[in-house]
Design an enzyme around this catalytic site. Structure first.
Site, PDB file in Angstrom:
ATOM      1  N   HIS A 159      38.440  41.734  40.331  1.00 16.93           N
ATOM      2  CA  HIS A 159      39.145  41.063  39.273  1.00 16.93           C
ATOM      3  C   HIS A 159      40.488  41.738  39.183  1.00 16.93           C
ATOM      4  O   HIS A 159      40.821  42.866  39.562  1.00 16.93           O
ATOM      5  CB  HIS A 159      38.397  40.920  37.940  1.00 16.93           C
ATOM      6  N   CYS A 167      33.388  47.625  38.061  1.00 12.54           N
ATOM      7  CA  CYS A 167      33.935  46.489  38.902  1.00 12.54           C
ATOM      8  C   CYS A 167      34.950  47.139  39.547  1.00 12.54           C
ATOM      9  O   CYS A 167      35.175  48.392  39.482  1.00 12.54           O
ATOM     10  CB  CYS A 167      34.360  45.466  38.056  1.00 12.54           C
TER      11      CYS A 167
END
Length: 264
Positions: A159, A167
């Protein structure tokens, strides 16, 4: 022997990946032919990014919408986008990962702040144009191998916004390019694209260098998948049998076929 985190947590705060907006996402086993979800915001961002990307693609002999393959290396912190013109995959672009957290080694438990390592697939329903972190896609953790090892956690993303716990965070500009390439490939008929996540390039020299790590045996199970792509520039078929990765190379399939024919 203690291992320091390869990247520290940076940014505006400890914002967990599970806080991402996931309303648009579905399971990774849905049927092919589903177009990736979109929003007016995502369409505007992709429209703004498209002219520059199309020029870069044209200069390198690629076209928007061709199949893609993604590789991520925690060290040196890069995300590679490979594309297939029809003769095997070729590297289009290598992006710096803006931030990730944890140690070298796989994700094991929910909340361990680790980014995963292994072989994953992204389908259209895993694309998230509504992400709280600009744009995102779910890499598909946990996969069948992870579940066989009782590893927990979910919603591990690539992202934007350059902050992450577990992440892989890119800058907004980088995720706009990566997202566009993925979106157009899926929209153009690619059923899913593979995301292979490694601690570092799994060369014999690097494996020897990190031989003291407690994850050496795990990395050795990833090495055949890494080597298969390096040798053929075709994304290998990777399955899980008895809780372990099995890499289906062309030579292995040929050997299995010959064995079958001899047994007829």
């Amino acid at each position: 022997m203690a291992y320091a985190p390869v990247r520290s947590i940076i940014g505006k705060g400890l914002l967990f990946c599970s806080f991402l907006t996931i309303a648009a996402l579905g399971g990774p086993q849905l049927a092919a032919g589903v177009e990736p979800p979109t929003t007016p915001k995502a369409e505007q961002l992709m429209s703004q990014t498209k002219p520059m990307i199309q020029q870069e693609l044209q200069e390198k002999g690629f076209a928007l919408g061709e199949p893609i393959f993604v590789r991520i290396f925690k060290l040196p912190g890069t995300l590679e986008v490979w594309m297939n013109k029809g003769r095997g995959f070729e590297l289009f672009k290598s992006y710096r990962v803006c931030n990730y957290s944890g140690f070298l080694g796989p994700k094991v438990n929910e909340g361990d702040w680790q980014a995963p390592e292994g072989f994953y697939n992204v389908r259209a329903t895993q694309m998230n144009p509504k992400s709280s972190y600009h744009l995102a896609f779910d890499v598909g953790y946990p996969n069948e191998f992870d579940m066989a090892k009782n590893r927990t956690g979910s919603r591990i993303m690539v992202h934007g916004d350059c902050q992450s716990v577990g992440c892989f965070a890119m800058t907004d500009g980088r995720i706009e390019e990566i997202y566009l390439l993925a979106h157009e490939a899926l929209k153009n008929g690619q059923e899913h694209f593979a995301v292979h996540i490694f601690p570092f390039p799994l060369t014999p020299l690097n494996l020897k260098k990190f031989a003291a790590s407690p994850w050496t045996k795990f990395w050795q199970t990833l090495e055949p998948g890494y080597a298969a792509f390096e040798q053929s520039k075709q994304v290998p078929e990777i399955s899980v049998n008895n809780g372990e990765y099995v890499v289906e190379t062309q030579s292995r399939r040929l050997a299995m076929h010959q064995t079958f024919e001899q047994g007829r």
